[in-house]
Design a protein around this motif. Structure first.
Motif, PDB file in Angstrom:
ATOM      1  N   LEU A   2       8.963   1.092   3.222  1.00 33.77           N
ATOM      2  CA  LEU A   2       7.587   0.624   3.336  1.00 33.77           C
ATOM      3  C   LEU A   2       6.638   1.613   2.656  1.00 33.77           C
ATOM      4  O   LEU A   2       6.840   2.827   2.714  1.00 33.77           O
ATOM      5  N   ASN A   3       5.613   1.090   2.009  1.00 32.63           N
ATOM      6  CA  ASN A   3       4.632   1.902   1.297  1.00 32.63           C
ATOM      7  C   ASN A   3       3.235   1.384   1.649  1.00 32.63           C
ATOM      8  O   ASN A   3       2.839   0.333   1.173  1.00 32.63           O
ATOM      9  N   ILE A   4       2.533   2.140   2.486  1.00 31.09           N
ATOM     10  CA  ILE A   4       1.193   1.760   2.919  1.00 31.09           C
ATOM     11  C   ILE A   4       0.216   2.807   2.394  1.00 31.09           C
ATOM     12  O   ILE A   4       0.497   4.003   2.428  1.00 31.09           O
ATOM     13  N   ILE A   5      -0.926   2.364   1.905  1.00 36.09           N
ATOM     14  CA  ILE A   5      -1.926   3.256   1.337  1.00 36.09           C
ATOM     15  C   ILE A   5      -3.086   3.409   2.320  1.00 36.09           C
ATOM     16  O   ILE A   5      -3.647   2.420   2.792  1.00 36.09           O
ATOM     17  N   TYR A   6      -3.435   4.656   2.605  1.00 32.19           N
ATOM     18  CA  TYR A   6      -4.619   4.970   3.398  1.00 32.19           C
ATOM     19  C   TYR A   6      -5.691   5.411   2.406  1.00 32.19           C
ATOM     20  O   TYR A   6      -5.535   6.410   1.710  1.00 32.19           O
ATOM     21  N   ILE A   7      -6.757   4.630   2.306  1.00 32.51           N
ATOM     22  CA  ILE A   7      -7.860   4.956   1.399  1.00 32.51           C
ATOM     23  C   ILE A   7      -8.826   5.864   2.146  1.00 32.51           C
ATOM     24  O   ILE A   7      -9.390   5.482   3.171  1.00 32.51           O
ATOM     25  N   GLN A  29       4.223   9.700   8.207  1.00 30.40           N
ATOM     26  CA  GLN A  29       3.842  10.401   6.978  1.00 30.40           C
ATOM     27  C   GLN A  29       4.721  10.035   5.780  1.00 30.40           C
ATOM     28  O   GLN A  29       4.292  10.203   4.643  1.00 30.40           O
ATOM     29  N   ASP A  30       5.907   9.499   6.001  1.00 32.22           N
ATOM     30  CA  ASP A  30       6.784   9.114   4.886  1.00 32.22           C
ATOM     31  C   ASP A  30       6.468   7.737   4.326  1.00 32.22           C
ATOM     32  O   ASP A  30       6.914   7.406   3.228  1.00 32.22           O
ATOM     33  N   ILE A  31       5.720   6.941   5.074  1.00 32.19           N
ATOM     34  CA  ILE A  31       5.425   5.590   4.591  1.00 32.19           C
ATOM     35  C   ILE A  31       3.946   5.358   4.300  1.00 32.19           C
ATOM     36  O   ILE A  31       3.585   4.354   3.708  1.00 32.19           O
ATOM     37  N   ILE A  32       3.093   6.297   4.730  1.00 37.11           N
ATOM     38  CA  ILE A  32       1.659   6.169   4.460  1.00 37.11           C
ATOM     39  C   ILE A  32       1.250   7.237   3.458  1.00 37.11           C
ATOM     40  O   ILE A  32       1.401   8.428   3.709  1.00 37.11           O
ATOM     41  N   LEU A  33       0.769   6.772   2.313  1.00 37.41           N
ATOM     42  CA  LEU A  33       0.302   7.653   1.255  1.00 37.41           C
ATOM     43  C   LEU A  33      -1.212   7.656   1.267  1.00 37.41           C
ATOM     44  O   LEU A  33      -1.840   6.647   1.606  1.00 37.41           O
ATOM     45  N   PHE A  34      -1.813   8.747   0.847  1.00 34.02           N
ATOM     46  CA  PHE A  34      -3.266   8.886   0.884  1.00 34.02           C
ATOM     47  C   PHE A  34      -3.833   8.765  -0.517  1.00 34.02           C
ATOM     48  O   PHE A  34      -3.264   9.256  -1.480  1.00 34.02           O
ATOM     49  N   CYS A  35      -4.965   8.091  -0.614  1.00 30.97           N
ATOM     50  CA  CYS A  35      -5.594   7.823  -1.902  1.00 30.97           C
ATOM     51  C   CYS A  35      -7.093   8.058  -1.764  1.00 30.97           C
ATOM     52  O   CYS A  35      -7.706   7.572  -0.818  1.00 30.97           O
ATOM     53  N   ASP A  36      -7.664   8.806  -2.717  1.00 31.77           N
ATOM     54  CA  ASP A  36      -9.102   9.016  -2.667  1.00 31.77           C
ATOM     55  C   ASP A  36      -9.804   8.450  -3.892  1.00 31.77           C
ATOM     56  O   ASP A  36     -10.979   8.689  -4.110  1.00 31.77           O
ATOM     57  N   ASP A  37      -9.084   7.664  -4.683  1.00 30.41           N
ATOM     58  CA  ASP A  37      -9.646   7.052  -5.891  1.00 30.41           C
ATOM     59  C   ASP A  37      -9.862   5.561  -5.622  1.00 30.41           C
ATOM     60  O   ASP A  37      -8.902   4.792  -5.568  1.00 30.41           O
ATOM     61  N   GLU A  41      -9.879   0.310 -11.463  1.00 32.20           N
ATOM     62  CA  GLU A  41      -8.686   0.572 -12.270  1.00 32.20           C
ATOM     63  C   GLU A  41      -7.537   1.070 -11.402  1.00 32.20           C
ATOM     64  O   GLU A  41      -6.394   0.663 -11.580  1.00 32.20           O
ATOM     65  N   ASN A  42      -7.831   1.956 -10.457  1.00 33.12           N
ATOM     66  CA  ASN A  42      -6.783   2.493  -9.596  1.00 33.12           C
ATOM     67  C   ASN A  42      -6.322   1.469  -8.567  1.00 33.12           C
ATOM     68  O   ASN A  42      -5.119   1.240  -8.417  1.00 33.12           O
ATOM     69  N   ILE A  43      -7.246   0.878  -7.850  1.00 30.98           N
ATOM     70  CA  ILE A  43      -6.887  -0.068  -6.787  1.00 30.98           C
ATOM     71  C   ILE A  43      -6.099  -1.246  -7.365  1.00 30.98           C
ATOM     72  O   ILE A  43      -5.137  -1.712  -6.756  1.00 30.98           O
ATOM     73  N   SER A  44      -6.455  -1.697  -8.555  1.00 28.97           N
ATOM     74  CA  SER A  44      -5.771  -2.855  -9.147  1.00 28.97           C
ATOM     75  C   SER A  44      -4.332  -2.551  -9.546  1.00 28.97           C
ATOM     76  O   SER A  44      -3.550  -3.471  -9.724  1.00 28.97           O
ATOM     77  N   THR A  45      -3.975  -1.279  -9.664  1.00 29.36           N
ATOM     78  CA  THR A  45      -2.612  -0.935 -10.085  1.00 29.36           C
ATOM     79  C   THR A  45      -1.717  -0.529  -8.927  1.00 29.36           C
ATOM     80  O   THR A  45      -0.534  -0.256  -9.136  1.00 29.36           O
ATOM     81  N   LEU A  46      -2.254  -0.488  -7.722  1.00 29.89           N
ATOM     82  CA  LEU A  46      -1.442  -0.075  -6.578  1.00 29.89           C
ATOM     83  C   LEU A  46      -0.363  -1.114  -6.280  1.00 29.89           C
ATOM     84  O   LEU A  46      -0.602  -2.313  -6.348  1.00 29.89           O
ATOM     85  N   ALA A  47       0.803  -0.605  -5.959  1.00 31.49           N
ATOM     86  CA  ALA A  47       1.902  -1.460  -5.501  1.00 31.49           C
ATOM     87  C   ALA A  47       2.239  -0.983  -4.096  1.00 31.49           C
ATOM     88  O   ALA A  47       2.795   0.096  -3.922  1.00 31.49           O
ATOM     89  N   ASN A  48       1.858  -1.753  -3.114  1.00 35.04           N
ATOM     90  CA  ASN A  48       2.050  -1.312  -1.743  1.00 35.04           C
ATOM     91  C   ASN A  48       2.293  -2.492  -0.805  1.00 35.04           C
ATOM     92  O   ASN A  48       2.167  -3.638  -1.191  1.00 35.04           O
ATOM     93  N   ASP A  49       2.634  -2.128   0.422  1.00 35.47           N
ATOM     94  CA  ASP A  49       2.946  -3.126   1.441  1.00 35.47           C
ATOM     95  C   ASP A  49       1.855  -3.236   2.498  1.00 35.47           C
ATOM     96  O   ASP A  49       2.028  -3.921   3.497  1.00 35.47           O
ATOM     97  N   GLY A  50       0.747  -2.543   2.284  1.00 33.84           N
ATOM     98  CA  GLY A  50      -0.362  -2.581   3.214  1.00 33.84           C
ATOM     99  C   GLY A  50      -1.393  -1.545   2.824  1.00 33.84           C
ATOM    100  O   GLY A  50      -1.099  -0.623   2.062  1.00 33.84           O
ATOM    101  N   VAL A  51      -2.592  -1.711   3.355  1.00 34.59           N
ATOM    102  CA  VAL A  51      -3.678  -0.779   3.044  1.00 34.59           C
ATOM    103  C   VAL A  51      -4.529  -0.577   4.293  1.00 34.59           C
ATOM    104  O   VAL A  51      -4.711  -1.493   5.092  1.00 34.59           O
TER     105      VAL A  51
END
Length: 126
Positions: A2-7, A29-37, A41-51
């Motif tokens: 699973l790959n979830i993005i925390y903005i 912490q292994d499935i939630i990645l942090f993003c500050d962009d 352009e960035n959000i449209s390229t994300l490949a994830n299973d949740g946000v």
């Protein structure tokens, strides 16, 4: 996996830090990645299973747009009056959930389980 993005909400770095601690404490912490962009352009390229993001942050409508378009489960937290203490699904947008930020820790496991179910369901449809 699973790959979830925390903005991260640039307005509240202390809350980002607090929620990162919660995520580590709960073992996600292994499935939630942090993003500050939050650029398109960035959000449209994300490949994830949740946000996950704050509903009042800059860029929230961009995140919400791409979540709907890409069928990402979305958890938005808020301190607004009327926010609930449970994971509440938006009645207009399937798989978009909200919660009062004070209850983030308590609903995060349920949100992750929903993300897993949705991902499995998508994989079974393919």
């Amino acid at each position: 996996m699973l790959n979830i993005i925390y903005i991260e909400d640039q307005r509240r770095p202390e809350r980002n830090h607090e929620f990162k601690e919660v995520i580590h404490k709960l073992g996600f912490q292994d499935i939630i990645l942090f993003c500050d962009d939050i650029s398109i352009e960035n959000i449209s390229t994300l490949a994830n299973d949740g946000v996950i993001c704050h509903s009042g942050m800059a860029g929230y409508n961009i995140i919400k747009h791409f979540a709907k378009e890409n069928k990402w489960p979305l958890l938005s937290y808020s301190g607004a009056v009327g926010s609930t203490h449970i994971l509440q699904e938006n009645s207009f947008t399937k798989n978009h959930f909200s919660v009062d930020s004070d209850y983030f820790e308590f609903v995060l496991p349920e949100f992750i389980e929903r993300c897993k179910s949705i991902k499995e369901s998508k994989n079974n449809d393919d």
